[in-house]
Design a protein around this motif. Structure first.
Motif, short mmCIF file in Angstrom:
data_model
loop_
_atom_site.label_atom_id
_atom_site.label_comp_id
_atom_site.label_asym_id
_atom_site.label_seq_id
_atom_site.Cartn_x
_atom_site.Cartn_y
_atom_site.Cartn_z
N ASN A 1 44.37 39.50 41.74
CA ASN A 1 44.08 38.08 41.55
C ASN A 1 45.36 37.30 41.71
O ASN A 1 46.33 37.53 40.98
N TYR B 1 35.91 29.38 33.93
CA TYR B 1 35.71 29.36 35.38
C TYR B 1 36.25 30.63 36.02
O TYR B 1 37.35 31.07 35.75
N PRO C 1 36.77 32.22 39.92
CA PRO C 1 36.64 31.94 41.35
C PRO C 1 35.63 32.88 41.99
O PRO C 1 35.43 34.00 41.50
#
Length: 92
Positions: A19, A32, A34
């Motif tokens: 990441n 959130y 992605p």
């Protein structure tokens, strides 16, 4: 614990994806996530005896994320995919 694959299934080990933690240009909610790639890179760790695909144990393959089945046995998780869902082999 060991799980034996049958019926043209491959026992796979998904590779962890890196990441990239870049500072966002705007503030996002903490929950959130992605969007993930629709594909997964996996290592082949087992094969059913009736598999006809040209793979060996230890090969790295590309599969579609939605075709991977996670099987929970007691406290251990196993990942399997049918051989016809393999898109290809990754070679260095």
């Amino acid at each position: 614990m060991h799980l034996q694959a049958f019926n043209k299934h491959l026992l796979i080990l998904p590779q962890e994806q890196e990441n990239n933690k870049e500072d966002p240009l705007f503030v996002m909610p903490t929950e959130y996530q992605p969007p993930k790639s629709p594909y997964m890179i996996c290592d082949v760790i087992g094969m059913a005896e009736d598999c006809s695909i040209d793979l060996n144990l230890g090969d790295t393959i590309v599969v579609e994320r939605t075709t991977v089945q996670e099987i929970q046995v007691e406290t251990e998780a196993f990942f399997m995919v049918k051989e016809n869902y393999v898109y290809g082999r990754v070679e260095a």
